[in-house]
Design an enzyme around this catalytic site. Structure first.
Site, short mmCIF file in Angstrom:
data_model
loop_
_atom_site.label_atom_id
_atom_site.label_comp_id
_atom_site.label_asym_id
_atom_site.label_seq_id
_atom_site.Cartn_x
_atom_site.Cartn_y
_atom_site.Cartn_z
N GLY A 47 0.93 -1.07 -0.11
CA GLY A 47 -0.03 -0.09 0.06
C GLY A 47 0.75 1.28 0.06
O GLY A 47 2.12 1.21 0.25
N GLN A 52 3.50 9.99 1.56
CA GLN A 52 4.83 9.27 1.45
C GLN A 52 5.35 9.82 0.03
O GLN A 52 6.68 9.66 -0.07
CB GLN A 52 4.56 7.91 1.23
CG GLN A 52 4.24 7.26 2.61
CD GLN A 52 3.97 5.75 2.63
OE1 GLN A 52 3.02 5.27 2.03
NE2 GLN A 52 5.11 5.18 2.78
N CYS A 100 7.39 -0.58 5.84
CA CYS A 100 6.82 0.57 5.30
C CYS A 100 7.89 1.02 4.52
O CYS A 100 9.11 1.13 4.59
CB CYS A 100 6.74 1.63 6.35
SG CYS A 100 6.08 3.22 5.71
N LEU A 101 7.18 1.47 3.12
CA LEU A 101 8.27 1.80 2.23
C LEU A 101 9.06 3.14 2.63
O LEU A 101 10.18 3.45 1.80
CB LEU A 101 7.54 2.06 0.65
CG LEU A 101 6.83 0.88 0.30
CD1 LEU A 101 6.28 1.32 -0.92
CD2 LEU A 101 8.27 -0.21 0.09
N HIS A 142 -2.71 0.75 8.71
CA HIS A 142 -1.40 1.37 8.51
C HIS A 142 -1.25 2.57 7.41
O HIS A 142 -0.66 3.70 7.86
CB HIS A 142 -0.31 0.33 7.78
CG HIS A 142 0.83 0.50 7.48
ND1 HIS A 142 2.06 0.12 8.12
CD2 HIS A 142 1.37 1.55 6.47
CE1 HIS A 142 3.03 0.69 7.57
NE2 HIS A 142 2.95 1.65 6.65
N HIS A 146 -0.81 6.96 8.12
CA HIS A 146 0.16 8.04 7.49
C HIS A 146 -0.68 9.18 7.11
O HIS A 146 0.03 10.19 7.01
CB HIS A 146 0.30 7.40 5.93
CG HIS A 146 1.60 6.69 6.07
ND1 HIS A 146 2.83 6.84 6.28
CD2 HIS A 146 1.54 5.34 5.56
CE1 HIS A 146 3.50 5.83 6.15
NE2 HIS A 146 2.95 4.77 5.68
#
Ligand code: NI
Length: 172
Positions: A47, A52, A100-101, A142, A146
């Site tokens: 996701g 981000q 998490c990226l 999650h 963000h």
């Protein structure tokens, strides 16, 4: 369509609260979502949330048939949610490993509600409303975190269960 740079842990934009989208059907939101999907897929993400990539709007994407970073996860339908919300359907929480990226290479054991209902708009302005459990529920919580400037390490109860994925002695 483009793969965008993902902000990494420490960048102040990841700690900010994102803004409500006035019109989910706006062409700019469609372009944003295309970039988010390209970026998520380029990094094998489960996701991605708009902040981000530095866009402080309440938009998330998630979903996959199979995910290399979470090989044991059941498939999650590919979904775009504008202005998403969720509510737990009971207070049971379960812990599982997350990455998490924006925090590449790391994993932590994170408690999440096991059973939620979520709601949001798609790019045509339709309401999407689903009741979900398991990894699907985890991903949604999650990504919605963000939008409120919350990263998964903030939710870890035992910081001994946080570290580089290739150094942790636990199965993730
Ligand atoms: Ni993340």
């Amino acid at each position: 369509m483009a793969v965008r740079t993902i902000l990494r842990y420490g960048h102040p934009d990841l700690l900010r609260v994102s803004k409500i989208v006035d019109d989910p059907c706006d062409q700019k939101i469609k372009q944003l979502v295309e970039d988010m999907v390209d970026t998520m897929k380029a990094h094998d993400g489960a996701g991605l949330a708009a902040p981000q990539i530095g866009i402080l709007k309440r938009v998330i994407v998630f979903g996959f048939e199979r995910n290399e970073r979470y090989p044991n996860a059941e498939p999650v339908p590919e979904t775009v949610l504008v202005n998403p919300e969720y509510e737990p359907l009971d207070l049971t929480q379960e812990e599982d490993w997350e990455g998490c990226l924006s925090i590449p290479g790391m994993r932590g054991l994170v408690p999440r509600f096991a059973h939620i209902r979520y709601r949001g708009h798609d790019l045509e302005g339709n309401v999407i409303s689903r009741e979900v459990t398991g990894f699907h529920a985890r991903v949604v919580q999650h990504e919605m975190d963000h939008l409120n400037g919350i990263l998964y390490p903030f939710r870890i109860r035992d910081m001994k269960r946080f570290g580089f994925a290739d150094s942790l002695p636990f199965e993730q």
